[in-house]
Scaffold this motif. Structure first.
Motif, PDB file in Angstrom:
ATOM      1  N   LEU A 232      -3.225  -7.678  -6.401  1.00 39.41           N
ATOM      2  CA  LEU A 232      -3.434  -6.964  -7.656  1.00 39.41           C
ATOM      3  C   LEU A 232      -4.729  -7.406  -8.331  1.00 39.41           C
ATOM      4  O   LEU A 232      -5.440  -6.587  -8.937  1.00 39.41           O
ATOM      5  N   ALA A 235      -7.396  -5.616  -6.544  1.00 44.85           N
ATOM      6  CA  ALA A 235      -7.398  -4.203  -6.945  1.00 44.85           C
ATOM      7  C   ALA A 235      -8.107  -4.026  -8.279  1.00 44.85           C
ATOM      8  O   ALA A 235      -8.890  -3.079  -8.466  1.00 44.85           O
ATOM      9  N   ASN A 236      -7.839  -4.912  -9.213  1.00 48.56           N
ATOM     10  CA  ASN A 236      -8.497  -4.830 -10.522  1.00 48.56           C
ATOM     11  C   ASN A 236     -10.006  -5.023 -10.388  1.00 48.56           C
ATOM     12  O   ASN A 236     -10.797  -4.342 -11.049  1.00 48.56           O
ATOM     13  N   ARG A 247      -4.186  -0.501  -7.229  1.00 50.92           N
ATOM     14  CA  ARG A 247      -3.029  -1.277  -7.682  1.00 50.92           C
ATOM     15  C   ARG A 247      -1.759  -0.732  -7.036  1.00 50.92           C
ATOM     16  O   ARG A 247      -0.884  -1.491  -6.613  1.00 50.92           O
ATOM     17  N   ARG A 251       0.799  -2.728  -4.373  1.00 49.46           N
ATOM     18  CA  ARG A 251       2.255  -2.830  -4.480  1.00 49.46           C
ATOM     19  C   ARG A 251       2.932  -2.269  -3.235  1.00 49.46           C
ATOM     20  O   ARG A 251       3.915  -2.838  -2.734  1.00 49.46           O
TER      21      ARG A 251
END
Length: 280
Positions: A232, A235-236, A247, A251
């Protein structure tokens, strides 16, 4: 005539004129182009307003390889279709060499209609069997994307143990294999078994974003995927560069890791019989 009527007329004309022989055909409306091998299945979709945008959710999920390999030097794509993934990678990964392998010359002949760029030092389209290409090419890609389909579905050679072994051998030491499967493919559990034998625990399979397709990730770089928190964070960090829902991909990758490790996965799958239909 308003836009909705024009689009409806285009659809009706397309369905009425469909030959049903599996040849690639293009449906054109005012706002989009789509590639089909039969009227009920969409192989690729392009927005006229933004031809390089990844419209279909499964293509955005496949770009989740960026969470594991954010700066690939070389990307091999098995299956060109309407070139959605190829165009995205060419535009946004400017330091990557992209090679798209397509077995059907009739699909390649549509490249200009789908705004697929001409070959240059960073991009190449090759007309050959993707399974044979992976076995024979000398280059070692950091990413192999498998999205090869014909009228009857995924060719058997792209779901064979030999093909996955060739991908594993060909990938760089930190390479990522990503494959797209339709949800009703009864052999998915067997593909998963073959891939896990090669990649160990660094394997994930989960439903793609806004899609009934399944996305397989297999990473050669480590014995396990990074943690959910690490993915995550990546991803950010990539969000300002890539207009993707990474994001969500992060997941899904972690959820799919658990699914791939669940031995009940095969028993719960709707497999028609106990023999592998693609000959393994």
């Amino acid at each position: 005539m308003n836009n909705s009527h024009a689009s409806f007329d285009a659809y009706m004309k397309f369905f009425a004129g469909s030959r049903g022989d599996g040849a690639p055909t293009v449906l054109e409306t005012q706002h989009s182009l789509s590639l089909h091998f039969d009227p009920l299945a969409t192989q690729s979709f392009m927005s006229r307003r933004d031809p390089d945008r990844l419209v279909l959710g499964y293509t955005r999920t496949m770009m989740g390889f960026l969470l594991l390999q954010p700066a690939p030097v070389r990307i091999s794509m098995i299956g060109l279709g309407g070139g959605s993934l190829a165009k995205y990678c060419y535009r946004h990964l400017v330091d990557s060499k992209v090679v798209a392998v397509e077995i059907d010359p009739a699909v390649i002949a549509l490249r200009d209609r789908f705004h697929i760029p001409p070959d240059d030092e960073r991009f190449e389209v090759i007309c050959t069997d993707g399974a044979e290409y992976v076995k024979e090419v000398d280059a070692r890609p950091d990413v192999i994307l498998v999205d090869g389909f014909v009228a009857h579905g995924m060719p058997a050679q792209l779901g064979s143990a030999d093909f996955y072994a060739a991908c594993h051998a060909r990938l760089s030491d930190n390479g990522v294999l990503v494959a797209n499967f339709v949800e009703n493919d009864p052999d998915i559990p067997y593909y998963l078994q073959d891939v896990r034998q090669l990649f160990g625990k660094s394997v994930s399979i989960a439903l793609a974003e806004e899609s009934c397709n399944y996305t397989l990730f297999a990473w050669k770089g480590a014995t396990r995927f990074p943690s959910r928190e690490t993915l995550l964070e990546r991803a950010n960090a990539l969000a300002s560069i890539h207009p993707l829902n990474l994001r969500s991909a992060a997941r899904r990758l972690k959820q799919g890791e658990r699914l791939a490790s669940d031995f009940a996965f095969r028993q719960n799958w709707a497999v028609g019989d106990t023999s592998k239909s693609n000959g393994h």
